[in-house]
Design a protein around this motif. Structure first.
Motif, PDB file in Angstrom:
ATOM      1  N   ALA A 224       0.833  -1.200   0.000  1.00 24.64           N
ATOM      2  CA  ALA A 224       0.000   0.000   0.000  1.00 24.64           C
ATOM      3  C   ALA A 224       0.872   1.256   0.000  1.00 24.64           C
ATOM      4  O   ALA A 224       2.042   1.213   0.401  1.00 24.64           O
ATOM      5  N   PRO A 225       0.331   2.387  -0.438  1.00 20.72           N
ATOM      6  CA  PRO A 225       1.125   3.617  -0.563  1.00 20.72           C
ATOM      7  C   PRO A 225       1.616   4.182   0.765  1.00 20.72           C
ATOM      8  O   PRO A 225       2.512   5.022   0.771  1.00 20.72           O
ATOM      9  N   HIS A 226       1.035   3.733   1.886  1.00 14.16           N
ATOM     10  CA  HIS A 226       1.383   4.321   3.178  1.00 14.16           C
ATOM     11  C   HIS A 226       1.807   3.232   4.164  1.00 14.16           C
ATOM     12  O   HIS A 226       1.033   2.819   5.033  1.00 14.16           O
ATOM     13  N   PRO A 227       3.061   2.760   4.047  1.00 19.57           N
ATOM     14  CA  PRO A 227       3.565   1.801   5.034  1.00 19.57           C
ATOM     15  C   PRO A 227       3.661   2.476   6.400  1.00 19.57           C
ATOM     16  O   PRO A 227       3.770   3.701   6.486  1.00 19.57           O
ATOM     17  N   VAL A 228       3.619   1.686   7.444  1.00 15.21           N
ATOM     18  CA  VAL A 228       3.641   2.230   8.804  1.00 15.21           C
ATOM     19  C   VAL A 228       4.674   1.478   9.636  1.00 15.21           C
ATOM     20  O   VAL A 228       5.121   0.389   9.273  1.00 15.21           O
ATOM     21  N   THR A 229       5.027   2.066  10.765  1.00 15.93           N
ATOM     22  CA  THR A 229       5.919   1.370  11.685  1.00 15.93           C
ATOM     23  C   THR A 229       5.141   0.298  12.449  1.00 15.93           C
ATOM     24  O   THR A 229       3.912   0.308  12.491  1.00 15.93           O
TER      25      THR A 229
END
Length: 300
Positions: A224-229
């Motif tokens: 997805a365009p917005h990976p997260v920690t």
């Protein structure tokens, strides 16, 4: 189209087969249990135990998802070789099939993984990013190299470097959801490691997109365009379930339990789908809270 698939009975493969069946494609499946494949997948398929048993068929496209699960066993040197061999052998059988077919398929979509990049810290990772050389990278590099050999037969090859696949009935969420529902969720290690993720529905759509776009070849980040920690992922999942996420699994405990394999949990890559988006692919679930809300809602 007549589409040959490996790994069709897996978590991603089953959803992909159902999607392709809805698109009126004819599915040819390579399975270790061919008599059970259609029942497992849930749609009509023609199944054989080896790709070479399809040498007299007409095949328009191939999708290669096969490979021994990377988390199943601790990484001894013997297990590392099994992980490599399972991927290489499945892909090599497709190459041999292409040599035997009177007309090779037009396209191969072959799986790889975010592990191609290794540990990348906090920097943004596109398909052009130089990988960090460690086992996860070496595994993916060998796998991708084997897939690219099919170009020698005039086959268009598109490789999907897949992030963590999210849905309710498999992947990483299946064991996590019960723990978080009971309030035992929490971050892993420092929680600062990035987790490229993708909703299974978007991954299926991305594979279909690459299948039909004749101008697209090479490697594509399937995340997805917005990976997260890890910390953000943990907090977001807990919020969707209206539960706290108070626990932390120390990195030292993970390292002791898993050895070298712990790097899959304690390191990461801020991987973005630069080439997919540039080609015009749009995500139904670009944000983690959207994806988890849809998954959790269907769970209830």
């Amino acid at each position: 189209m007549r589409i040959l698939l490996t790994g069709a009975t897996g978590f991603v493969g089953q959803a992909l087969c159902r999607h392709l069946h809805e698109q009126s494609h004819e599915l040819l499946v390579v399975s270790r249990h061919p008599n059970e494949a259609a029942g497992t997948i849930g749609v009509p398929v023609t199944a054989h135990g080896s790709a070479l048993e399809f040498e007299n068929d007409t095949i328009d496209a191939m999708i290669n998802l096969a490979g021994e699960p990377i988390f199943d066993k601790r990484w001894s040197e013997e297990q590392k070789q099994r992980l490599i061999d399972s991927r290489v052998e499945a892909t090599r059988s497709l190459n041999e099939l292409c040599q035997r077919l009177s007309t090779p398929p037009k396209v191969l979509i072959s799986a790889s993984a975010m592990g191609y990049y290794g540990d990348q810290g906090e920097r943004e990772v596109t398909e052009e990013t130089e990988p960090h050389d460690e086992f996860a990278h070496q595994l993916c590099r060998i796998w991708e190299k084997e897939a690219l050999r099919l170009e020698e037969h005039g086959v268009r090859v598109a490789i999907t470097r897949i992030g963590l696949v999210l849905d309710r009935d498999g992947g990483m969420l299946k064991p996590m959801l019960p723990m978080f529902r009971f309030g035992f969720g929490g971050k892993v290690g420092e929680g600062s490691q990035y987790m490229p993720w993708i909703h299974r529905e978007d991954l299926v759509r991305a594979i279909d997109f690459l299948l039909t776009r004749e101008d697209l070849a090479g490697a594509f980040n399937a995340g997805a365009p917005h990976p997260v920690t890890n910390e953000t992922f943990t907090r977001t999942l807990a919020d969707q379930l209206n539960r706290p996420a108070l626990f932390t699994v120390p990195g030292s405990v993970i390292e002791l339990a898993l050895g070298e394999m712990s790097r899959l949990l304690l390191t990461g890559a801020r991987m973005v789908p630069a080439r997919l988006e540039a080609a015009g692919f749009t995500f139904r679930y670009p944000e983690l809270d959207q994806a988890l809300a849809q998954i959790v809602k269907r769970q209830r």
